[in-house]
Design a protein around this motif. Structure first.
Motif, PDB file in Angstrom:
ATOM      1  N   LEU A 178       8.514  11.209  -4.309  1.00  0.00           N
ATOM      2  CA  LEU A 178       8.099   9.635  -4.034  1.00  0.00           C
ATOM      3  C   LEU A 178       9.049   9.107  -3.025  1.00  0.00           C
ATOM      4  O   LEU A 178       8.484   8.427  -2.206  1.00  0.00           O
ATOM      5  N   GLN A 200       0.226   9.137 -11.744  1.00  0.00           N
ATOM      6  CA  GLN A 200       0.674   7.852 -10.993  1.00  0.00           C
ATOM      7  C   GLN A 200       1.327   8.198  -9.393  1.00  0.00           C
ATOM      8  O   GLN A 200       1.423   7.318  -8.600  1.00  0.00           O
ATOM      9  N   GLU A 220      -7.292   5.557  -7.802  1.00  0.00           N
ATOM     10  CA  GLU A 220      -7.491   4.122  -8.485  1.00  0.00           C
ATOM     11  C   GLU A 220      -8.919   3.753  -8.546  1.00  0.00           C
ATOM     12  O   GLU A 220      -9.103   2.873  -9.748  1.00  0.00           O
TER      13      GLU A 220
ATOM     14  N   PHE C   8      -2.546  -0.632  -9.591  1.00  0.00           N
ATOM     15  CA  PHE C   8      -2.226  -1.583  -8.616  1.00  0.00           C
ATOM     16  C   PHE C   8      -2.635  -3.019  -9.412  1.00  0.00           C
ATOM     17  O   PHE C   8      -1.967  -3.818  -9.219  1.00  0.00           O
ATOM     18  N   ASN C  34       8.534   0.398  -1.133  1.00  0.00           N
ATOM     19  CA  ASN C  34       9.012   1.407  -1.425  1.00  0.00           C
ATOM     20  C   ASN C  34       9.738   1.445  -2.851  1.00  0.00           C
ATOM     21  O   ASN C  34       9.930   2.167  -3.436  1.00  0.00           O
ATOM     22  N   ALA C  37       7.466   1.322  -5.625  1.00  0.00           N
ATOM     23  CA  ALA C  37       6.973   2.754  -5.737  1.00  0.00           C
ATOM     24  C   ALA C  37       7.830   3.499  -6.488  1.00  0.00           C
ATOM     25  O   ALA C  37       7.476   4.203  -7.460  1.00  0.00           O
ATOM     26  N   ARG C  41       7.757   4.654 -10.316  1.00  0.00           N
ATOM     27  CA  ARG C  41       7.109   5.922 -10.239  1.00  0.00           C
ATOM     28  C   ARG C  41       5.758   5.854  -9.870  1.00  0.00           C
ATOM     29  O   ARG C  41       4.944   6.896 -10.555  1.00  0.00           O
ATOM     30  N   ILE C  42       5.280   5.245  -8.787  1.00  0.00           N
ATOM     31  CA  ILE C  42       4.115   5.248  -8.430  1.00  0.00           C
ATOM     32  C   ILE C  42       3.884   5.595  -6.855  1.00  0.00           C
ATOM     33  O   ILE C  42       4.903   5.363  -6.276  1.00  0.00           O
ATOM     34  N   ASN C  43       2.713   6.042  -6.352  1.00  0.00           N
ATOM     35  CA  ASN C  43       2.346   6.193  -5.115  1.00  0.00           C
ATOM     36  C   ASN C  43       2.556   4.724  -4.364  1.00  0.00           C
ATOM     37  O   ASN C  43       2.033   3.781  -4.601  1.00  0.00           O
ATOM     38  N   PRO C  44       3.198   4.972  -3.330  1.00  0.00           N
ATOM     39  CA  PRO C  44       3.464   3.909  -2.308  1.00  0.00           C
ATOM     40  C   PRO C  44       2.250   3.294  -2.056  1.00  0.00           C
ATOM     41  O   PRO C  44       2.183   1.706  -1.694  1.00  0.00           O
ATOM     42  N   ALA C  45       1.144   3.878  -1.570  1.00  0.00           N
ATOM     43  CA  ALA C  45      -0.241   3.317  -1.333  1.00  0.00           C
ATOM     44  C   ALA C  45      -0.529   2.352  -2.403  1.00  0.00           C
ATOM     45  O   ALA C  45      -1.268   1.569  -2.238  1.00  0.00           O
ATOM     46  N   THR C  46      -0.375   2.876  -3.719  1.00  0.00           N
ATOM     47  CA  THR C  46      -0.798   2.151  -4.849  1.00  0.00           C
ATOM     48  C   THR C  46       0.004   0.976  -4.601  1.00  0.00           C
ATOM     49  O   THR C  46      -0.633  -0.205  -5.131  1.00  0.00           O
TER      50      THR C  46
END
Lengths: 306, 250, 118
Positions: A178, A200, A220, C8, C34, C37, C41-46
């Motif tokens: 990530l 996630q 999502e 989100f 960032n 994120a 621990r989530i996707n940056p897009a989220t």
């Protein structure tokens, strides 16, 4: 030519790979936008590895096409130089030590980061002098993770990269992936059946079952669309008529159904009808979608394979 | 933040020379495998022979051995083993790292041609050294298989021989990489059938004499030059087989 | 973050909660995409999607090249919004449970009075 709204890393059309009478990948059509983390999810033997090998030109399609950064990947040095495929059971030459892998790999990858690789070796508690042959299953998986991350290849594919990795090491992998992805966006495909662990991290999910792509959607969107509806059998039946149901469970006079697409209006309608609307995790949704549908399309499939 | 966009990704491949050297260097990353071990083993065999020859020489009060020792043949066989192992072990790795089969084959071919030339030059040079010290006075003709040959003739002969073993090894490994164990069975069975058939044909047509004559007229170097045909066939077979091979890690 | 609701939205709600309880004050800079994120621990897009939701709602605003900040008046606006949904989100489920257990409105009012007077 109209400019694409977003650049595609991958584009598959009717992609099929047969081994004898078995279709390992069956008429797969999908696109993967650049600079996303996509989860390739599915059960063991669903066709994940074959699909990834088709994408990287390691396997030859029986029919259909796949385009990688706009070109066919098979024997195409111009696009394959942008790929790094970390296989679940990658073998290394017998006499290689970790340092040899780290010395041999950089020439293949234009964006290789040696400092990052060295840092990861430390974090996974390895030393460059260790012989690959003497490493445990998990330590060998860690080597793959290190090469995949440090390669910074514009398309990096991890095929079940965590075999034998303990929970701590897997968390290191997810965290570093990530963080590094945020700094250096690239297209990552993560093939796994540990959906809960990675859900996630993912932006997009590609779910494959018996060779067929059954879900191709932003994660999502999946999370917000599926829901379980439960109540008396009669009320639930009335509500789900005409909807795509991924799963149903009956208990006495009660019925609980997982409905694939539920927008806010649908949810409100269900509540008004006296039904309880509950959440579905990505893992549950995928398990239900790949463990046997109750929609007509699956019935046909099961009949066909019976 | 450096983002890769379709525009910023180079759309042309790296120069062929770079791709080939990348493959060569991958197989040389651990230089022990293809250079260190064979030289050490060859050296060990030489020292062992030296010890035995001196013992015999002392025991027989100065009688010297005649004829070639043959120990150098180790490197021929070992070249075959190296080719088999290198192809089998680095092919899946190189493809995972984004190499094409074609680049892999060109790189591996170039590597083994260079290795064969290197070993041939070394052996021819050591043969000259043996002559200079008169085989240590105990008749140890280890590297000098043909005292009539010049350095260049020795080099050329050894080079052709190593090339033959390397290409046969490469072809064998290609069969294994592509078809695994079942391919091996068919390959070896086919080879045995072919050799028996040729032997039978020669006996039946009473042509053994003609064959012997052929080798006699061609001479050692001439015969070895003919081996280039077999090397070329084996190398082309390796190429054609691996072009359609799908690497597996099992 | 729990996996059964859009991440989100959960991120947006968390940031809203921090603004409401005052741990993020108006005008304060919020962490970067960032950072969110990596932390969750989530996707940056989220994470970006969650932040965009708040930017679109006027709760956060962007300053090019510097970062994101809590908008003036964001707290009051959020509280006003939460008050309108309070009845649906909290009171309705409470009443449904109370009805099933046979509490009368009087009994409920008593309970609330007892627990709100110190």
């Amino acid at each position: 030519m109209t400019p694409a709204p977003e650049s595609l890393a991958l584009e598959a059309r009717g992609l099929t790979k047969r081994f004898g009478s078995l279709a390992a990948v069956d008429d797969a059509t999908f696109t993967t936008p650049q600079n996303t983390i996509t989860g390739l999810l599915g059960r063991n033997g669903a066709g994940k590895t074959t699909l990834m090998r088709l994408i990287t030109g390691q396997e030859f399609p029986t029919s259909g096409t796949v385009r990688l950064f706009g070109a066919k990947p098979v024997e195409n040095a111009a696009v394959l130089q942008h790929t790094c495929f970390i296989s679940e059971a990658q073998r290394y030459p017998d006499e290689f030590r970790i340092k040899h892998v780290l010395a041999g790999a950089p020439r293949f990858f234009a964006n290789w980061d040696a400092d990052f690789a060295a840092q990861l070796v430390d974090e996974f508690r390895l030393t460059p002098k260790q012989r690959i042959k003497k490493l445990s299953r998990g330590q060998r998986s860690a080597i793959g993770v290190i090469v995949g991350l440090a390669s910074r290849a514009p398309l990096t594919i991890f095929d079940e990269p965590y075999l034998g990795l303990d929970a701590v090491a897997r968390q290191i992998f997810y965290d570093r992936l990530l963080a590094d992805y945020s700094e250096h966006p690239r297209t990552v495909i993560l093939s796994t059946h540990l959906i809960d662990e990675v859900s996630q991290l993912l932006e997009h999910a590609l779910v494959i079952d018996q060779g067929r792509i059954v879900i191709d959607a932003p994660v999502e969107e999946l999370r917000s669309s599926a829901a379980t509806v439960s109540g008396t059998t009669e009320a639930v039946e009335r509500f789900i008529t005409g909807r795509e149901v991924a799963h149903r469970e009956q208990l006495g006079g009660l019925l609980s159904a997982t409905v694939a697409a539920m927008d806010d209006a649908d949810r409100a309608a269900a509540r008004t009808a006296g039904l309880e609307v509950g959440p579905v995790s990505l893992q549950q949704l995928i398990v239900r979608r790949t463990g046997g549908f109750t929609t007509p399309s699956t019935t046909t499939y099961e009949e066909a394979t019976a | 933040m450096t983002a890769f966009t379709a525009d910023s990704l180079p759309t042309t491949a790296r120069p062929l020379g770079r791709r080939i050297s990348t493959i060569m260097l991958l197989q040389l990353t651990n230089p022990m495998t293809l250079i260190g071990w064979p030289l050490m083993i060859l050296g060990f065999i030489y020292v062992l022979n030296l010890a035995i020859y001196s013992l015999i020489s002392t025991a027989t009060e100065g009688a010297t051995a005649v004829g070639v020792n043959g120990g150098v043949g180790f490197i021929w066989v070992y070249t075959l083993v190296m080719a088999v192992q290198s192809v089998n072990q680095t092919f899946p790795l190189a493809l995972g790292f984004g190499a094409t089969r074609r680049d892999y084959l060109l790189g591996t071919g170039a590597l083994f041609t260079l290795l064969s030339a290197g070993y041939a030059a070394l052996i021819a040079t050591l043969a000259m050294a043996e002559r200079a010290v008169d085989y240590w006075g105990i008749g140890l003709r280890f590297f000098d298989s043909s005292p009539d040959f010049s350095w260049f003739e020795l080099f050329l002969g050894t080079f052709l021989l190593l090339l033959l073993f390397a290409s046969v090894g490469g072809a064998t490994a290609a069969v294994y990489v592509r078809w695994k164990a079942s391919g091996m069975y068919v390959f070896w069975a086919g080879l045995v059938v072919l050799l028996v058939a040729v032997g039978f044909l020669l006996t039946w047509t009473e042509s053994w004499g003609a064959v012997g004559e052929f080798f006699a007229t061609a001479g050692v170097l001439g015969t070895l030059a003919w081996s280039l045909v077999i090397s070329a066939i084996a190398a082309s077979a390796a190429y054609l087989i691996l072009r359609k091979a799908t690497p597996t890690n099992t | 973050m729990d996996d059964s609701r859009p991440i989100f939205r959960q991120l947006a709600e968390q940031i809203e909660n921090q603004i409401i309880d005052g741990s993020l004050t108006e005008g304060a800079q919020v962490p970067s995409i960032n950072e969110y994120a990596a932390f969750h621990r989530i996707n940056p897009a989220t994470a970006l999607k969650g932040i965009t939701l708040l930017v679109d709602a006027g709760v956060l605003y962007k300053r090019r090249g510097i970062g994101m900040f809590v908008a003036d008046g964001a707290r009051a606006a959020l509280i006003a919004e939460r008050r309108t949904t309070f009845r649906d989100d909290f009171l309705r489920p409470l009443l449904a449970e109370a009805r099933a257990l046979g509490f009368s409105a009087e009994e409920l009012a008593d309970m609330i009075r007892k627990d709100t007077t110190p």
